[in-house]
Design an enzyme around this catalytic site. Structure first.
Site, PDB file in Angstrom:
ATOM      1  N   PHE A 134       0.842  -1.196   0.000  1.00 54.78           N
ATOM      2  CA  PHE A 134       0.000   0.000   0.000  1.00 54.78           C
ATOM      3  C   PHE A 134       0.876   1.245   0.000  1.00 54.78           C
ATOM      4  O   PHE A 134       1.747   1.403   0.854  1.00 54.78           O
ATOM      5  CB  PHE A 134      -0.927   0.036   1.225  1.00 54.78           C
ATOM      6  CG  PHE A 134      -1.882   1.195   1.193  1.00 54.78           C
ATOM      7  CD1 PHE A 134      -3.063   1.116   0.465  1.00 54.78           C
ATOM      8  CD2 PHE A 134      -1.592   2.382   1.852  1.00 54.78           C
ATOM      9  CE1 PHE A 134      -3.943   2.199   0.419  1.00 54.78           C
ATOM     10  CE2 PHE A 134      -2.460   3.460   1.798  1.00 54.78           C
ATOM     11  CZ  PHE A 134      -3.639   3.364   1.079  1.00 54.78           C
ATOM     12  N   ASP A 219       9.048   2.801   1.702  1.00 53.96           N
ATOM     13  CA  ASP A 219       7.876   3.520   2.161  1.00 53.96           C
ATOM     14  C   ASP A 219       7.746   3.282   3.663  1.00 53.96           C
ATOM     15  O   ASP A 219       7.282   2.229   4.105  1.00 53.96           O
ATOM     16  CB  ASP A 219       6.635   3.030   1.405  1.00 53.96           C
ATOM     17  CG  ASP A 219       5.363   3.756   1.835  1.00 53.96           C
ATOM     18  OD1 ASP A 219       5.367   4.391   2.912  1.00 53.96           O
ATOM     19  OD2 ASP A 219       4.362   3.686   1.097  1.00 53.96           O
ATOM     20  N   LYS A 248       2.191   9.923   8.245  1.00 53.77           N
ATOM     21  CA  LYS A 248       1.513   9.443   9.457  1.00 53.77           C
ATOM     22  C   LYS A 248       2.067   9.978  10.784  1.00 53.77           C
ATOM     23  O   LYS A 248       1.656  11.042  11.216  1.00 53.77           O
ATOM     24  CB  LYS A 248       1.447   7.912   9.436  1.00 53.77           C
ATOM     25  CG  LYS A 248       0.506   7.409   8.331  1.00 53.77           C
ATOM     26  CD  LYS A 248      -0.007   6.015   8.548  1.00 53.77           C
ATOM     27  CE  LYS A 248      -1.208   5.694   7.675  1.00 53.77           C
ATOM     28  NZ  LYS A 248      -0.902   5.146   6.361  1.00 53.77           N
TER      29      LYS A 248
HETATM   30  C1  LIG Z   1      -1.093   5.406   4.986  1.00 55.27           C
HETATM   31  C2  LIG Z   1      -0.031   5.000   4.036  1.00 55.27           C
HETATM   32  C3  LIG Z   1       0.184   5.707   2.841  1.00 55.27           C
HETATM   33  C4  LIG Z   1      -0.718   6.831   2.396  1.00 55.27           C
HETATM   34  O1  LIG Z   1      -0.647   7.925   3.235  1.00 55.27           O
HETATM   35  P1  LIG Z   1      -1.787   9.071   3.147  1.00 55.27           P
HETATM   36  O2  LIG Z   1      -1.303  10.113   4.097  1.00 55.27           O
HETATM   37  O3  LIG Z   1      -3.084   8.435   3.546  1.00 55.27           O
HETATM   38  O4  LIG Z   1      -1.813   9.553   1.745  1.00 55.27           O
HETATM   39  C5  LIG Z   1       1.253   5.332   2.062  1.00 55.27           C
HETATM   40  N1  LIG Z   1       2.060   4.315   2.404  1.00 55.27           N
HETATM   41  C6  LIG Z   1       1.873   3.608   3.536  1.00 55.27           C
HETATM   42  C7  LIG Z   1       2.809   2.517   3.878  1.00 55.27           C
HETATM   43  C8  LIG Z   1       0.814   3.928   4.379  1.00 55.27           C
HETATM   44  O5  LIG Z   1       0.606   3.206   5.482  1.00 55.27           O
END
Ligand SMILES: *Cc1c(COP(=O)(O)O)cnc(C)c1O
Length: 395
Positions: A134, A219, A248
């Site tokens: 994700f 990420d 986050k």
């Molecule tokens: C939550 C998340 C995203 C997206 O972040 P947003 O601030 O909702 O756009 C991208 N990568 C990972 C691993 C995430 O957990």
């Protein structure tokens, strides 16, 4: 206002993008929140791994209040001292001072969009990401996201991005060649159900990308900022990526994301190639600085490691027939369920006064504030058998 009234107003005024939420949360303090009906909850999700210091932490409240009264927004046509300080501090805690550079953005999706743009600037054609991974919901990030159900309604997506099974070193080796611009990986796949990369996978990804001159983009939007028991998960893997994306936990509840470029990857973006009106907003950066300083001064990454281990061990020690095991690291945990659907368990937990997340049908995600007290964690674990029983009656 009650939860019921909030549901009715939500349904008439808000786009039905999230479904109607069961409760309205009106106040928070530390690891506790209260809903519109006056019920209190122990918050074991922290706004999805966001509220690292919990709710209304004095360091964040103070930093944000002072900053909005001093300088609220500037744009990037001028420098501001808070964005500078935050960027320097971020590089320091990442162990990248002198070798890394920061671009401040607003969200995790946007951080990954920037990383994707950086990868295009290598002049190479293809990008590799992981199945079930994700990376966000904007079009580029959505294309990186290896979840066809989320992608299909929005085709055609961004070209040149393929997916390999997560954790499979041979598959990664076979997919990367001299035309590969970048490999995108999460150290722990959060949204997929808290699936840690197998031992040695990140190191192999580092070797494979290095061998072919491709960028390794980690990420760490969910795993970063102390969540897994160190500032960043890459530090535990003993590697240095080319690009790290963050959001986050970084802003302590305010919208703040960052891209860290390391070495040559920090110099690919040229003036004018990306732009973010709110990027580096002083108020968000002040919150971020308060978060970084508090995590450092209160050793919250170590705390997350200790309490997380404790939760995992004590949940497993329940030897409950409905629990298959616990995955994850630090305070990013997935409780694997055997019988009850996770949504029923999350509902029963809510009735018992705990906010948890049914991240996949068979996994309950815990991503509490890093300040979670050991006693509160124990209380949840000792209530868990009763919660699972209640969830069975629900089915
Ligand atoms: C939550 C998340 C995203 C997206 O972040 P947003 O601030 O909702 O756009 C991208 N990568 C990972 C691993 C995430 O957990």
């Amino acid at each position: 206002m009650t939860n019921e009234q909030a549901r009715l107003r939500w349904e008439s005024a808000l786009v039905n993008n999230y479904g109607t939420p069961p409760i309205e949360v009106v106040r928070g303090e530390g690891t506790r929140v209260w809903d519109a009906d006056g019920n209190a909850y122990l918050d074991l999700l922290a706004g999805i791994a966001v509220n690292a210091l919990g709710h209304a932490h004095p360091a964040v409240v103070d930093a944000v209040s002072r900053q909005i009264a001093t300088l609220g927004h500037t744009s990037n046509l001028v420098a501001n001292p808070v964005a500078l300080e935050l960027s320097e501090t971020l590089l320091e805690v990442a162990g990248l001072a002198g070798d890394g550079k920061v671009l401040l953005v607003n969200s995790g999706s946007e951080a990954n969009e920037v990383a994707l743009k950086i990868s295009r600037l290598t002049g190479r054609g293809s990008v590799v990401a992981c199945e079930s991974g994700f990376h966000g919901r904007t079009m580029g990030a959505l294309t990186l996201t290896g979840q066809p159900a989320k992608q299909e309604p929005f085709a055609p997506l961004v070209p040149g991005i393929g997916h390999v099974p997560f954790g499979d070193i041979d598959a990664l080796r076979a997919a990367v060649d001299s035309d590969t611009a970048a490999v995108f990986v999460e150290p722990i796949q959060g949204e997929a159900g808290v699936i840690p990369a197998p031992d040695g996978y990140l190191r192999a990804a580092r070797e494979i990308t290095e061998q072919h001159g491709a960028l390794l983009v980690l990420d760490e939007v969910q795993t970063g900022i102390g969540r897994t028991g160190s500032w960043f998960a890459f530090q535990q893997a003993g590697i240095v990526p080319d690009v790290v994306t963050l959001a986050k936990g970084l802003g302590g509840g305010l919208p703040l994301g960052a891209v860290i470029g390391v070495g040559g990857a920090a110099d690919l973006l040229q003036p004018g190639q990306h732009g973010v009106t709110f990027g580096g907003n002083p108020v968000c950066c002040a919150a971020g600085l308060a978060v970084l300083r508090t995590i450092e001064s209160e050793s919250l990454a170590e705390h997350a490691r200790t309490v997380g281990k404790d939760i995992a061990a004590s949940v497993e020690a329940l030897r409950h027939p409905s629990i298959a095991g616990v995955r994850g690291a630090g305070l990013l945990l997935g409780v694997a369920l055997r019988e009850q659907p996770s949504a029923a368990v999350a509902g029963a937990a809510r009735r018992a006064g705990y906010l948890v997340n049914p991240v996949t049908p068979d996994t309950l995600r815990l991503a509490p504030p890093l300040v979670l007290a050991a006693e509160d964690a124990h209380r949840f674990v000792s209530d868990l058998p009763q919660i699972l029983d209640d969830a069975s009656k629900d089915v």
